[in-house]
Design an enzyme around this catalytic site. Structure first.
Site, PDB file in Angstrom:
ATOM      1  N   CYS A  83     -13.327  -3.555  16.908  1.00  0.00           N
ATOM      2  CA  CYS A  83     -14.340  -3.625  15.865  1.00  0.00           C
ATOM      3  C   CYS A  83     -14.449  -2.253  15.201  1.00  0.00           C
ATOM      4  CB  CYS A  83     -15.667  -4.028  16.500  1.00  0.00           C
ATOM      5  SG  CYS A  83     -17.078  -3.826  15.430  1.00  0.00           S
ATOM      6  N   GLU A  84     -14.375  -2.217  13.906  1.00  0.00           N
ATOM      7  CA  GLU A  84     -14.406  -0.933  13.205  1.00  0.00           C
ATOM      8  C   GLU A  84     -15.790  -0.281  13.228  1.00  0.00           C
ATOM      9  OE1 GLU A  84     -15.131  -2.002   8.521  1.00  0.00           O
ATOM     10  OE2 GLU A  84     -13.070  -1.995   9.250  1.00  0.00           O
ATOM     11  N   HIS A  85     -16.810  -1.021  13.607  1.00  0.00           N
ATOM     12  CA  HIS A  85     -18.159  -0.450  13.611  1.00  0.00           C
ATOM     13  C   HIS A  85     -18.455   0.370  14.863  1.00  0.00           C
ATOM     14  CE1 HIS A  85     -19.178  -4.039  10.820  1.00  0.00           C
ATOM     15  NE2 HIS A  85     -18.743  -3.002  10.132  1.00  0.00           N
ATOM     16  N   HIS A  86     -17.881  -0.029  16.010  1.00  0.00           N
ATOM     17  CA  HIS A  86     -18.174   0.676  17.262  1.00  0.00           C
ATOM     18  C   HIS A  86     -16.918   1.060  18.040  1.00  0.00           C
ATOM     19  CE1 HIS A  86     -21.777  -1.851  16.431  1.00  0.00           C
ATOM     20  NE2 HIS A  86     -22.377  -0.694  16.667  1.00  0.00           N
ATOM     21  N   GLN A 124     -14.150  -9.360  12.114  1.00  0.00           N
ATOM     22  CA  GLN A 124     -13.569 -10.699  12.265  1.00  0.00           C
ATOM     23  C   GLN A 124     -13.475 -11.435  10.934  1.00  0.00           C
ATOM     24  OE1 GLN A 124     -15.246 -12.969  15.481  1.00  0.00           O
ATOM     25  NE2 GLN A 124     -14.631 -14.926  14.577  1.00  0.00           N
ATOM     26  N   HIS A 152     -17.382 -10.542  21.166  1.00  0.00           N
ATOM     27  CA  HIS A 152     -17.460  -9.160  20.702  1.00  0.00           C
ATOM     28  C   HIS A 152     -18.160  -8.302  21.746  1.00  0.00           C
ATOM     29  CE1 HIS A 152     -16.361  -9.781  16.353  1.00  0.00           C
ATOM     30  NE2 HIS A 152     -16.514 -11.023  16.788  1.00  0.00           N
ATOM     31  N   CYS A 154     -19.207  -5.385  21.388  1.00  0.00           N
ATOM     32  CA  CYS A 154     -20.331  -4.638  20.807  1.00  0.00           C
ATOM     33  C   CYS A 154     -21.623  -5.438  20.914  1.00  0.00           C
ATOM     34  CB  CYS A 154     -20.040  -4.243  19.353  1.00  0.00           C
ATOM     35  SG  CYS A 154     -19.715  -5.619  18.259  1.00  0.00           S
TER      36      CYS A 154
END
Length: 193
Positions: A83-86, A124, A152, A154
């Site tokens: 995941c590019e956020h975390h 996703q 996920h 995260c």
């Protein structure tokens, strides 16, 4: 001892990882962490290897003329992504269908396209659309549909900490704009094999 080729990216990523360990209050020189920065550097490069691969070329390398115009489904393709956020993993299954219009591709190439897009920093929703767009552009079929079901980390390890939650996304083009065609695909991927 196996000699490995020098990779300047290993050194750069290792240095950053070492600094992160320091900032977290760890001692990167202690025995258990001494090799961690290099291991992390190599792992990150492996997990993001999709940036160096062309998914459209993968499909073009195995194009075959075929007068088949019914749905082709490759389902239950396992994937892992970050995941590019975390920078935490998400993983699950991808189901892909396309309706050929004069040409097909090798079935394993569909799974390789999934592999390439999943080995990039992702969300996703975007990955779902990227797979559809790639197959549509390259094969020019009557339509493409992709469904991704993923867990996920995260959501499970931080934040709401909800275990066993599954996120489902879908994207489609062409003939799959018809509800009946989408329904046929969904019924086929739900059947036990």
């Amino acid at each position: 001892m196996k000699q490995t080729e020098y990779n300047p990216l290993d050194e750069q990523l290792s240095n950053h990882c070492r600094e992160i360990l320091r900032l977290l209050g760890e001692d990167p020189t202690r025995e258990g962490l001494r090799q961690t920065p290099l291991r992390v550097a190599k792992a990150m490069q492996a997990l993001t290897r999709g940036y160096d691969q062309d998914p459209e070329q993968v499909l073009r390398d195995a194009l075959f003329k075929e007068n088949y115009n019914q749905m082709v489904i490759v389902k239950d393709i396992d994937f892992f992504s970050l995941c590019e956020h975390h920078l935490l993993p998400f993983y699950g299954k991808v189901h892909v269908a396309y309706i050929p219009k004069g040409q097909i591709t090798g079935l394993s190439k569909v799974a390789r396209v999934v592999d390439i897009f999943s080995h990039r920093l992702q969300v996703q929703e975007r990955m779902t659309q990227q797979i559809v767009d790639c197959i549509q552009r390259t094969l020019e079929p009557m339509g493409v549909m992709v469904v991704i079901e993923a867990e996920h980390m995260c959501m499970q390890m931080r934040g709401v900490e909800k275990q066993h939650s599954v996120t489902t996304t879908s994207a489609f083009s062409g003939a799959f704009n018809q509800a009946k065609t989408r329904e046929e695909f969904m019924n086929l991927i739900r059947k036990n094999t």
